[in-house]
Design a protein around this motif. Structure first.
Motif, PDB file in Angstrom:
ATOM      1  N   LEU A 207       0.843  -1.196   0.000  1.00 27.18           N
ATOM      2  CA  LEU A 207       0.000   0.000   0.000  1.00 27.18           C
ATOM      3  C   LEU A 207       0.880   1.249   0.000  1.00 27.18           C
ATOM      4  O   LEU A 207       1.778   1.370   0.841  1.00 27.18           O
ATOM      5  N   PRO A 208       0.651   2.187  -0.891  1.00 27.74           N
ATOM      6  CA  PRO A 208       1.516   3.372  -0.961  1.00 27.74           C
ATOM      7  C   PRO A 208       1.602   4.157   0.341  1.00 27.74           C
ATOM      8  O   PRO A 208       2.628   4.810   0.594  1.00 27.74           O
ATOM      9  N   ASP A 209       0.552   4.110   1.166  1.00 26.57           N
ATOM     10  CA  ASP A 209       0.590   4.868   2.416  1.00 26.57           C
ATOM     11  C   ASP A 209       0.962   4.007   3.618  1.00 26.57           C
ATOM     12  O   ASP A 209       0.889   4.463   4.763  1.00 26.57           O
ATOM     13  N   ASP A 210       1.378   2.755   3.382  1.00 26.27           N
ATOM     14  CA  ASP A 210       1.819   1.919   4.502  1.00 26.27           C
ATOM     15  C   ASP A 210       3.131   2.477   5.055  1.00 26.27           C
ATOM     16  O   ASP A 210       3.994   2.935   4.290  1.00 26.27           O
ATOM     17  N   PRO A 211       3.311   2.459   6.380  1.00 26.47           N
ATOM     18  CA  PRO A 211       4.545   2.993   6.962  1.00 26.47           C
ATOM     19  C   PRO A 211       5.821   2.356   6.428  1.00 26.47           C
ATOM     20  O   PRO A 211       6.890   2.972   6.465  1.00 26.47           O
ATOM     21  N   SER A 212       5.721   1.122   5.941  1.00 25.01           N
ATOM     22  CA  SER A 212       6.900   0.417   5.452  1.00 25.01           C
ATOM     23  C   SER A 212       7.089   0.522   3.941  1.00 25.01           C
ATOM     24  O   SER A 212       8.070  -0.006   3.408  1.00 25.01           O
ATOM     25  N   HIS A 213       6.175   1.165   3.250  1.00 26.19           N
ATOM     26  CA  HIS A 213       6.192   1.088   1.783  1.00 26.19           C
ATOM     27  C   HIS A 213       7.467   1.676   1.173  1.00 26.19           C
ATOM     28  O   HIS A 213       8.032   1.104   0.235  1.00 26.19           O
ATOM     29  N   LYS A 214       7.929   2.795   1.676  1.00 25.70           N
ATOM     30  CA  LYS A 214       9.090   3.451   1.072  1.00 25.70           C
ATOM     31  C   LYS A 214      10.309   2.541   1.091  1.00 25.70           C
ATOM     32  O   LYS A 214      10.974   2.335   0.071  1.00 25.70           O
ATOM     33  N   ILE A 215      10.600   1.984   2.267  1.00 25.35           N
ATOM     34  CA  ILE A 215      11.772   1.093   2.376  1.00 25.35           C
ATOM     35  C   ILE A 215      11.523  -0.181   1.598  1.00 25.35           C
ATOM     36  O   ILE A 215      12.403  -0.684   0.899  1.00 25.35           O
ATOM     37  N   ALA A 216      10.318  -0.734   1.728  1.00 23.06           N
ATOM     38  CA  ALA A 216      10.010  -1.985   1.034  1.00 23.06           C
ATOM     39  C   ALA A 216      10.178  -1.829  -0.475  1.00 23.06           C
ATOM     40  O   ALA A 216      10.707  -2.733  -1.139  1.00 23.06           O
ATOM     41  N   SER A 217       9.758  -0.707  -1.022  1.00 20.34           N
ATOM     42  CA  SER A 217       9.840  -0.505  -2.473  1.00 20.34           C
ATOM     43  C   SER A 217      11.278  -0.419  -2.954  1.00 20.34           C
ATOM     44  O   SER A 217      11.554  -0.623  -4.136  1.00 20.34           O
ATOM     45  N   GLN A 218      12.204  -0.130  -2.045  1.00 19.02           N
ATOM     46  CA  GLN A 218      13.616  -0.023  -2.410  1.00 19.02           C
ATOM     47  C   GLN A 218      14.329  -1.376  -2.401  1.00 19.02           C
ATOM     48  O   GLN A 218      15.335  -1.546  -3.090  1.00 19.02           O
ATOM     49  N   GLN A 219      13.825  -2.335  -1.611  1.00 17.97           N
ATOM     50  CA  GLN A 219      14.557  -3.604  -1.488  1.00 17.97           C
ATOM     51  C   GLN A 219      13.716  -4.839  -1.792  1.00 17.97           C
ATOM     52  O   GLN A 219      14.258  -5.944  -1.842  1.00 17.97           O
TER      53      GLN A 219
END
Length: 383
Positions: free
Chosen positions: A289-301
């Protein structure tokens, strides 16, 4: 026999690699994937040499499976070894107990798999210091000094927090610590810990890797020859080996891994998007989910975000009614299977979650049918 290899014509795509992973060289009139080798011992005249001497040490069926897993977890990497085990916990134990001695320090996630507290008790009984910190916010960084081993679980089970694996690996290695990553939730199609710098990728093959809820299996993939020799020695000492039928079933199942993972991840996102619209649902977590707290890091790795969605309903009773009202979802533990499952995690007593917390494992059902079942069950549980 258990290096990563590349195998014959594995290709570079995930689907091609999964279908071809670990297959032997084609031989006329022979099956593509040989059947399980049931053997406690092998013909062994003269000197002890060759790959197969005794059934507790190695088996041709394991060899092919180990090669297949290595090709998925570490494609193209040289010097990588894979070992399979009787269960995910056998794999976890082999790393932890083979690498640590009395007086050592290990860092574990405080929000990881619910059996880890039992591991902690046993480690402390052996005179090993155990430090814990949550996965979110890379909190393990603060307790790394003096550690010999860092254990990462990302995404965490069941809370689905994600940490910055390369950042933690760099910090751990700078302090002389080895790093193991539990890759069960992500699968090797979701992330490859060794490519992110980790020393070990560890997983329960019971879950999405095999995907049918009928096999107990674990594995360890590692790049450090000395460390992996200790893991192999531990497996020999405790005898935590997979059965040949389980190994063969696992290898057979890997051929459909990419098909299953892509379907389940896509449907998991659809389910999460439907749940976010429901006012009774709180604490919704899904790294995709784009607004999930983990999305930014998850999308990188991560390349895929997994098949598990977690959320909380207002009360234990509401959660129980919801689970009882589901028709396409089995109330069962574990995750990653082609049939959707869900459970109220608080019933086990080992996770620090609210009483109404639900871990939902999305299967391979038609997404429209599954979402309709979830929404209907939410409505029915409101009484």
């Amino acid at each position: 026999m258990s290096d990563s290899g590349t195998g014959p014509s594995t290709g570079s795509g995930d689907g091609t690699r999964a279908v071809r992973a670990g297959l032997p060289e084609p031989a006329k009139n022979q099956p593509h994937l040989p059947g399980p080798a049931f053997a406690a011992h092998y013909h062994l005249p003269g000197d002890v040499d060759g790959p197969y001497t005794y059934g507790r040490d190695q088996n041709p069926t394991w060899s092919l499976l180990e090669r297949a897993i290595g090709e998925l977890e570490a494609p193209g990497q040289e010097g990588v070894e894979t070992l399979t085990f009787a269960s995910g916990m056998a794999a976890i134990s082999s790393v932890v107990f083979s690498q640590l001695r009395a007086g050592d320090t290990v860092v574990l996630p405080s929000d990881g798999y619910q059996v880890l507290p039992m591991v902690r008790e046993q480690l402390e009984a052996y005179g090993i210091e155990v430090r814990t910190a949550p996965t979110g916010g890379d909190a393990q960084l603060d307790v790394l000094d003096g550690a010999k081993l860092l254990w990462i679980e990302s995404p965490s089970n069941p809370g689905l927090d994600v940490c910055d694996i390369p950042r933690l690996v760099e910090a751990a290695h700078a302090r002389g610590a080895l790093v193991a990553v539990d890759n069960t939730l992500a699968t090797p199609l979701g992330q490859r810990p060794l490519e992110l710098g980790a020393d070990f990728a560890v997983a329960s093959g019971t879950k999405q890797l095999t995907g049918h809820g009928d096999v107990l299996l674990g594995y360890v993939v590692g790049r450090d020859a000395k460390a992996m020799a200790a893991v192999r020695r531990w497996r020999k000492i405790v005898g935590a080996i997979p059965g040949p039928m389980e190994a063969w079933l696992a290898h057979r199942s890997i051929a459909t891994l990419q098909l299953r993972v892509d379907r389940q991840c896509a449907t998991a996102l659809t389910v999460a998007e439907a749940l976010r619209k429901r006012p009774e649902v709180t604490g919704l977590r899904y790294p995709g989910l784009p607004d999930d707290p983990s999305h930014k890091i998850a999308s990188q790795q991560m390349r895929r975000y997994g098949c598990v969605v977690s959320f909380t309903l207002p009360t234990r009773a509401r959660a129980d009614r919801f689970l009882d009202a589901l028709r396409l979802v089995d109330d069962a533990t574990s995750f990653g299977g082609v049939r959707s499952t869900a459970e109220r995690r608080g019933r086990w007593g080992g996770d620090a979650v609210p009483e109404g917390f639900i871990r939902f494992s999305v299967g391979a059902e038609d997404p429209e049918d599954l979402v309709a079942d979830v929404l209907r069950a939410l409505d029915a549980s409101a009484e």
